[in-house]
Scaffold this motif. Sequence first.
Motif, mmCIF file in Angstrom:
data_model
loop_
_atom_site.group_PDB
_atom_site.id
_atom_site.type_symbol
_atom_site.label_atom_id
_atom_site.label_comp_id
_atom_site.label_asym_id
_atom_site.label_seq_id
_atom_site.Cartn_x
_atom_site.Cartn_y
_atom_site.Cartn_z
ATOM 1 N N ARG A 644 -8.571 15.480 107.716
ATOM 2 C CA ARG A 644 -9.157 14.266 108.078
ATOM 3 C C ARG A 644 -9.144 13.616 106.573
ATOM 4 N N ARG A 645 -9.711 14.181 105.698
ATOM 5 C CA ARG A 645 -9.886 13.585 104.148
ATOM 6 C C ARG A 645 -9.397 14.582 103.224
ATOM 7 N N GLU A 646 -9.149 14.232 102.060
ATOM 8 C CA GLU A 646 -8.558 14.823 100.972
ATOM 9 C C GLU A 646 -9.606 15.516 100.391
ATOM 10 N N GLN A 647 -10.931 15.460 100.328
ATOM 11 C CA GLN A 647 -11.966 16.366 100.010
ATOM 12 C C GLN A 647 -12.298 17.591 100.730
ATOM 13 N N ASP A 648 -11.584 17.370 101.914
ATOM 14 C CA ASP A 648 -11.768 18.481 102.935
ATOM 15 C C ASP A 648 -10.605 19.955 102.640
ATOM 16 N N VAL A 649 -9.717 19.433 101.807
ATOM 17 C CA VAL A 649 -8.472 20.426 101.690
ATOM 18 C C VAL A 649 -9.046 21.230 100.702
ATOM 19 N N PRO A 650 -8.910 22.668 101.262
ATOM 20 C CA PRO A 650 -9.604 23.773 100.641
ATOM 21 C C PRO A 650 -8.777 24.268 99.361
ATOM 22 N N VAL A 669 -4.839 30.888 102.197
ATOM 23 C CA VAL A 669 -3.902 29.694 102.007
ATOM 24 C C VAL A 669 -3.822 29.275 103.296
ATOM 25 N N GLY A 670 -3.563 27.852 103.395
ATOM 26 C CA GLY A 670 -3.521 27.150 104.827
ATOM 27 C C GLY A 670 -4.652 27.345 105.480
ATOM 28 N N TYR A 671 -4.358 27.528 106.661
ATOM 29 C CA TYR A 671 -5.276 27.635 107.732
ATOM 30 C C TYR A 671 -6.245 28.825 107.694
ATOM 31 N N ARG A 672 -5.978 29.824 106.912
ATOM 32 C CA ARG A 672 -7.019 30.977 106.428
ATOM 33 C C ARG A 672 -7.972 30.272 105.576
ATOM 34 N N ALA A 673 -7.572 29.418 104.584
ATOM 35 C CA ALA A 673 -8.656 28.791 103.828
ATOM 36 C C ALA A 673 -9.374 27.869 104.668
ATOM 37 N N TRP A 674 -8.888 27.171 105.578
ATOM 38 C CA TRP A 674 -9.879 26.096 106.256
ATOM 39 C C TRP A 674 -10.792 27.000 107.234
ATOM 40 N N GLN A 675 -10.503 28.075 107.802
ATOM 41 C CA GLN A 675 -11.389 28.995 108.678
ATOM 42 C C GLN A 675 -12.374 29.468 107.445
ATOM 43 N N ARG A 676 -11.957 29.985 106.512
ATOM 44 C CA ARG A 676 -13.042 30.403 105.579
ATOM 45 C C ARG A 676 -14.050 29.374 104.998
ATOM 46 N N ASP A 677 -13.512 28.109 104.891
ATOM 47 C CA ASP A 677 -14.634 27.191 104.379
ATOM 48 C C ASP A 677 -15.544 26.495 105.692
ATOM 49 N N HIS A 680 -13.507 21.544 109.922
ATOM 50 C CA HIS A 680 -12.598 21.261 110.957
ATOM 51 C C HIS A 680 -11.709 20.267 110.543
ATOM 52 N N PRO A 681 -10.328 20.468 110.501
ATOM 53 C CA PRO A 681 -9.379 19.528 110.163
ATOM 54 C C PRO A 681 -9.117 18.382 111.327
ATOM 55 N N ARG A 682 -8.324 17.395 110.783
ATOM 56 C CA ARG A 682 -7.851 16.248 111.906
ATOM 57 C C ARG A 682 -7.206 17.244 112.994
ATOM 58 N N TYR A 683 -5.973 17.883 112.822
ATOM 59 C CA TYR A 683 -5.148 18.562 113.496
ATOM 60 C C TYR A 683 -5.151 19.884 112.915
ATOM 61 N N ALA A 684 -5.327 21.114 113.674
ATOM 62 C CA ALA A 684 -5.142 22.425 113.335
ATOM 63 C C ALA A 684 -3.750 22.968 113.290
ATOM 64 N N PHE A 685 -3.738 24.029 112.794
ATOM 65 C CA PHE A 685 -2.373 24.807 112.747
ATOM 66 C C PHE A 685 -2.030 25.037 114.089
ATOM 67 N N GLY A 686 -0.829 24.639 114.541
ATOM 68 C CA GLY A 686 -0.152 25.104 115.925
ATOM 69 C C GLY A 686 -0.493 24.087 116.939
ATOM 70 N N PRO A 740 -11.295 41.245 101.894
ATOM 71 C CA PRO A 740 -11.849 40.085 102.929
ATOM 72 C C PRO A 740 -10.450 39.590 103.677
ATOM 73 N N ARG A 741 -10.733 39.291 104.959
ATOM 74 C CA ARG A 741 -9.809 38.794 105.652
ATOM 75 C C ARG A 741 -10.402 37.385 106.500
ATOM 76 N N PRO A 742 -9.437 36.478 106.941
ATOM 77 C CA PRO A 742 -9.996 35.497 107.793
ATOM 78 C C PRO A 742 -10.245 35.816 109.014
ATOM 79 N N PRO A 743 -10.882 35.063 109.761
ATOM 80 C CA PRO A 743 -11.446 35.212 111.385
ATOM 81 C C PRO A 743 -10.081 35.620 112.261
ATOM 82 N N TRP A 744 -8.807 34.745 111.934
ATOM 83 C CA TRP A 744 -7.874 34.799 112.765
ATOM 84 C C TRP A 744 -6.676 34.474 111.679
#
Length: 804
Positions: A644-650, A669-677, A680-686, A740-744
């Motif tokens: 949604r915003r540049e400042q959200d990008v992990p 990296v990618g959705y793994r980092a979004w989950q860690r932080d 919620h992005p505008r559009y999720a992976f997949g 450490p591993r991401p939730p998914w």
Amino acid sequence: MADFDDVIEPLLGKLDLTEKVALLAGQDFWSLPAQPKIGLRSLVMSDGPIGVRGTGWAPDDPSIALPSPTALAATWDVDLARRAGRLLGQEARRKGVHVLLGPTVNLQRTPLGGRHFECYSEDPLLTGVVAAGFVTGVQEHGVATTVKHLVGNDFETDRMTVDVRIDDRALREIYLAPFERVVSAGGWGVMSAYNLVNGLPMASHGPLQADVLKAEWDFDGVVVSDWRAARETVGAALGGLDIAMPQLENPWGAALVAAVRDGAVPVEVIDDKVRRVLRLAARVGVLDEVRTDRSGEPAAVDGAAVAHEVATRSFVLARNERYTLPLEAAALTRVAVIGALAADARVLGGGSAQVTPPHIVSPLDGLVRALPGVDVGYAVGADPRPFLPAAHGPQWTDAWVTLHGDTGHRFGVDATHVRWIGDLPGGCAPDAVTGLEITATFTPETGGEHTFAVSGFGTFELTVDGRRRYAGTLHPPGAGRAELLLTPREHRVTVPLTAGVPVPVRLVQTIVRGAAHTVATTLGHRAPGPDADGLIAEAVELAAESDVAVVVVGTTEQVESEGFDRTTLALPGRQDELVARVAAANPRTVVVVNAGAPVLLPWADDVAAVLLTWFPGQEAGAALADVLLGVAEPGGRLPTTWPRREQDVPVYAVTPADGVVRYDEGVFVGYRAWQRDGIHPRYAFGHGSGYTTWRYEELAVSPTEAMVTLTNTGARTGRETVQVYAGPASEPSLPGIVPPRPPWWLTGFATVTAHPGETVTVRIPLAERAFQVWDDGWHTVPGTYHMVAAHALDDHRLTAELTL
């Protein structure tokens, strides 16, 4: 995979040291030398992630242009990737090319990466599986691939010199994983990157190229340098590199012969490299001792049809409020098509990925053809292009390009743009060419101040209607040729012209003798018209008077290209303002996003539909019309996360500090980092929708496979991409290892097709590495895992447990 050792060893014994070393370096820009003594013909390479350019630019021999690799990954379809590869294998054979320089499997670590359109995904599994399918398809034609760029070439800033610092776990689990998968699938070549990794230049990186790639993975193919990436004679020779390209500034040749004779490089190292080159030659059919049997190659395919199918299957329907799409053609009387990119389609990314297709169907052309009897109106609205487009169209006639020098060559063109790297048109020698001339006759439809532009690099003279309008040089002192090619300059002039009166136009470029192997020159034009405010006002008025407004927005070659990274994720120019104002004027506004990688969509919640079309290749408009009108379903699912915003990008910045970029995020990296932080992005992976609905019925899992049963509950036949994710149900426990591993994370996927009401079951192989981590070796992590069958990362449909 044949190794041909019984043929290679006797041939190797016939070569002396100088002859052996000669086979390890380019004889020109694109090829290795022949060696008639052993029946070896010249081996030809070509750029080609989305098409096969060949060794130069030949307007009379265009190249099929497929959608960008991000688009191919968005299909999540391995069989389709394999067919795309078969097409490019077919194209390579047609153009006399033996080695395709691709695919690119670098990860989309940060959305700022300028070359991400050429990469597949932010996920190593999706990247590796799609790439392996593509590689298999290409090589079925006996054409080699070189998966690139090993490794850490995930951004463009200072890519020649930057030192990328990656810890071992991230290197193995994330960045090397796609390369390993392609090697396991039988890839015949790997290209090493420009950058350093953990202090060593990749072209000289023995621990990765010799120890991991060749020894640990048992890779028996060739490692070729990126062009001019090999800068050391001994270091590259001992560091696992096999072929140094091109001839220009090559560190091998006589210097490598001397290094062997001085004892700095063992002759056994040279012999291993030559064996690999000869094995490659045997595989692609340029070694006389190996009889080439092409009877098992795939049947010929229709290139335009494959390009069209990849495009429609890649389009991601990100938003579809009140089921705006598909449009019902019979109910339409007037359609507004808006945006500069609707008429001047951006079908491919900038840099080495560029080819010249036989034709381009723009979004405007596609909708006009698909809607006979419907009033299809067009307005520019907002023009994001910083350079004027090449002059073309019915107002421009008798367009010719002439090469001047010791030998001349003249050929016709459809648009006043010329570009090549390597061989010159007409077989002219670079040393024989001293100039380039573009001539045409222009008959204005509109009188007034016309704008002409010269872009490229070099010294130019522009004449319009018999008068010199510009003379000067368009490059800064000391600029390198790679910089000039990837970041050209432009100069504009205005000329008053009278409607209907033809005028001659002539652009002359002076070329330094010997430098003609790299040329990019454009004569641009823009007719008189409204200013920027007026263009938006025209578009708003057209939208208000139409049943539906289709607004095409996107990036430009000056935003997404090889050679530089993006500085922002915002759409260039006033495109966001255009969308907002058109949507306010017409609630049925459909926005088509023509970009190779994520961009910001601040208006996304205010429009009826959002369709992400990537760089959609030569059939762009035809595929778009089919999807908008429901002839085909938008089959794409996001291979990347859209913020949604540049400042959200992990993981965001790409600027080196003291020559170093540290991948401190590790495996996140990618959705793994979004989950860690937890953002919620505008559009999720997949993410992505089709034109039907699905009910997931049952999920059964084992350590090697997931079985998913689902039913098409809609009224249309459709395709669904079933995604399987794993996540730890509890913190793992391994002696000495607590990673450490991401939730998914993604563990497998498959596409299915079903008719209305039909129930289908799909078997999805689960990646062996899905439950492993790296710590001085691969370790399976025991414990209980949640397994989900999902429509997208944020849309879980079924859950099961798996205990290891």
